[in-house]
Design a protein around this motif. Structure first.
Motif, mmCIF file in Angstrom:
data_model
loop_
_atom_site.group_PDB
_atom_site.id
_atom_site.type_symbol
_atom_site.label_atom_id
_atom_site.label_comp_id
_atom_site.label_asym_id
_atom_site.label_seq_id
_atom_site.Cartn_x
_atom_site.Cartn_y
_atom_site.Cartn_z
ATOM 1 N N TYR A 1 -26.442 -33.805 -26.754
ATOM 2 C CA TYR A 1 -25.067 -34.432 -26.593
ATOM 3 C C TYR A 1 -24.701 -34.769 -25.152
ATOM 4 O O TYR A 1 -24.358 -35.584 -24.683
ATOM 5 N N TRP A 2 -24.892 -33.515 -24.269
ATOM 6 C CA TRP A 2 -24.655 -33.580 -22.901
ATOM 7 C C TRP A 2 -25.478 -34.415 -22.030
ATOM 8 O O TRP A 2 -24.953 -35.029 -21.230
ATOM 9 N N ILE A 3 -26.549 -34.560 -22.529
ATOM 10 C CA ILE A 3 -27.432 -35.637 -21.734
ATOM 11 C C ILE A 3 -27.253 -36.834 -21.850
ATOM 12 O O ILE A 3 -27.116 -37.614 -21.219
ATOM 13 N N LEU A 4 -26.747 -37.029 -23.250
ATOM 14 C CA LEU A 4 -26.078 -38.548 -23.884
ATOM 15 C C LEU A 4 -24.782 -38.756 -23.130
ATOM 16 O O LEU A 4 -24.441 -39.897 -22.973
ATOM 17 N N VAL A 5 -23.996 -37.708 -22.963
ATOM 18 C CA VAL A 5 -22.938 -37.921 -22.168
ATOM 19 C C VAL A 5 -22.921 -38.359 -20.765
ATOM 20 O O VAL A 5 -22.311 -39.340 -20.280
ATOM 21 N N ALA A 6 -24.047 -37.859 -19.991
ATOM 22 C CA ALA A 6 -24.654 -38.509 -18.731
ATOM 23 C C ALA A 6 -25.005 -39.788 -18.795
ATOM 24 O O ALA A 6 -24.443 -40.669 -17.871
#
Length: 499
Positions: A141-146
């Motif tokens: 999730y956090w990588i795809l937020v970036a």
């Protein structure tokens, strides 16, 4: 431009290689957690051994995936240092949270899951297995937020004093993490991981049935893996629908390239393959209105009026406003200490045109058009293979439930063939996402030719071939270990013999 091209090739190779491991990690995590849950509920040793087998394959894939992910993040600093400087505050925050929260979480519980079978209680071990998968999902999730922010840069404020794009408030942070593009991308990527894991489990299990080995294990694994893959396929379709709507809203050029749409309009048809179209379907997919307006490549270049009545400037106009912003930025920085009044006037001009500042770095309007043929066919590979995978998962679950799949060699071979196909499908999706937004590293803000580091072509070429050799070696080692473990098979409990 040679440095730009080679840096893009190197990053694309690293990212594509990393994505070989991420979806299988996400998918196997769910499969093994479900199997261990059945073991804890039923207290059946068979399900424990089945879960242990898939955990062993998960562990190999997990380890190699970590190594490639670290290299990928380092390349932002080595090859794309201007990018890292310009958006470090925005882009670095979700990646830092991913490392501190999600990665440590999954790494910690992975150790308990893999080594703790005889050291902790079954329920605690089960919790560790689920938390390992949840940690991997949160990490995604956090990588795809970036990544989603690169596609739709919300919550950003340009600071002319630092020449950086910054988060100005807590509200901006929430805009970044709730970015609709990031949310859709997260569900789409995670559910595609479930498909990958499901296809892998079904394909490996089919091999056992073809060999006449571990029949009970294979049948049960096909049921669990097939259901995971089938649920994942449904989720991919739903999240893909929202992704299409967001592309139409925030990245219309990507959508136009994916459709090979030169001239848009209302009631636009969806092209299955050249010459075969579904009337009005593209308008419905893009706007949820059969008569919705979808701009084509030429419309975007020349300017158009969107469905809300807003006039979108031509690319030539955006380039002119972008150059005005760049000139005003230079003037502001030159005069801010010596002539505050003139600096304030320059700042006002900058603020009025800053949203198009990235266009000021382009040399011609056609620079905003990505490689249409590549995006067009990658989109069709993704959709076509995805529909095939959903059908195969449905057939596998149905015939495994009826206990007939063991005699259907054509279906067993098809499930094995689907293992490489699911990877082609996933890679095609990322080609659409990343090649489709070229020439931008950040949509509308920063083109690739400005984001690059000051490196020589020789340095980038050298590291590219070094990484290529190392990655190929890692992949060969992983495949060999996986094949060896699959050939050995699960260590199943001995079934009691009837008297």
């Amino acid at each position: 431009m040679d440095v730009v091209i080679w840096s893009r090739i190197q990053f694309a190779m690293t990212a594509a290689y990393h994505w070989l491991f991420v979806p299988l990690t996400l998918g196997l995590a769910l499969v093994m957690a479900i199997m261990e849950t059945i073991y804890v509920v039923k207290k059946d040793e068979f399900w424990k051994k089945a879960a242990q087998f898939w955990i062993k394959l998960f562990a190999v894939n997990f380890a190699v995936g970590i190594a490639t992910g670290i290299i990928l993040e380092f390349e932002f600093g080595t090859n794309w240092s201007n990018y890292s400087w310009f958006v470090g505050d925005m882009f670095g925050a979700p990646l830092a949270i991913e490392g501190i929260l999600a990665f440590f979480m999954e790494a910690t519980f992975f150790a308990v899951m893999f080594f703790g079978w005889n050291k902790v209680s079954p329920k605690f071990h089960l919790a560790s297995t689920w938390l390992t998968g949840i940690g991997a999902t949160i990490s995604a999730y956090w990588i795809l937020v970036a990544n989603g922010w690169m596609q739709n840069p919300v919550g950003t404020t340009f600071n002319p004093d630092t020449v950086r794009s910054e988060m100005a408030s807590a509200q901006a942070f929430w805009e970044v993490i709730s970015n609709p593009v990031a949310v859709s991308k997260f569900f789409h990527s995670v559910s595609s991981g479930w498909v990958t894991g499901g296809v892998f489990v079904v394909g490996v299990s089919a091999w056992y049935l073809l060999k006449g080995r571990e029949k009970k294990f294979a049948m049960k694994s096909i049921l669990v893996g097939g259901i995971v893959g089938l649920v994942g396929s449904g989720a991919v379709m739903l999240s893909g629908d929202s992704s299409g709507v967001h592309a139409a809203e925030f990245q219309p050029m990507k959508l136009a390239a994916a459709e090979g749409l030169r001239d848009g309009g209302r009631g636009a048809a969806f092209t299955i393959v050249p010459g075969v179209k579904i009337p009005k379907m593209l308008s419905f997919l893009a706007t949820h209105d059969f008569n919705g307006y979808v701009p084509g490549i030429n419309d975007i270049l020349k300017g158009y009026t969107d469905n809300d009545g807003n006039v979108v400037p031509s690319v030539q106009q955006k380039m002119a406003m972008g150059r005005t912003a760049l000139d005003a930025l230079a003037k502001y920085r030159e005069l801010k200490d010596s002539d505050p009044v003139s600096a304030a006037a320059a700042r006002k001009i900058l603020d009025e045109n800053v949203q198009y500042m990235g266009y000021g770095h382009l040399s011609k309007p056609e620079d905003v058009v990505p490689p249409v043929g590549v995006v067009f066919w990658a989109f069709r590979f993704m959709i076509g293979i995805g529909m095939l995978l959903a059908l195969v998962m449905l057939l596998s679950v149905w015939f495994a439930w009826k206990e007939k799949i063991g005699g259907m060699k054509w279906l067993l071979w098809l499930t094995i063939i689907c293992i490489p196909l699911v990877y082609i499908c996933g890679q095609s999706g990322w080609v659409v996402a990343e090649v489709g937004r070229q020439p931008w590293t950040i949509q509308g803000l920063l083109p690739v030719n400005v984001a690059i580091s000051s490196l020589s072509v020789g340095a980038v070429k050298t590291t590219f071939f070094i990484f290529l050799a190392v990655f190929a070696l890692f992949l060969a080692i992983e495949i060999r270990i996986l094949i060896g473990a699959i050939r050995k098979g699960p260590e199943l409990p001995v079934e009691p013999q009837n008297a």
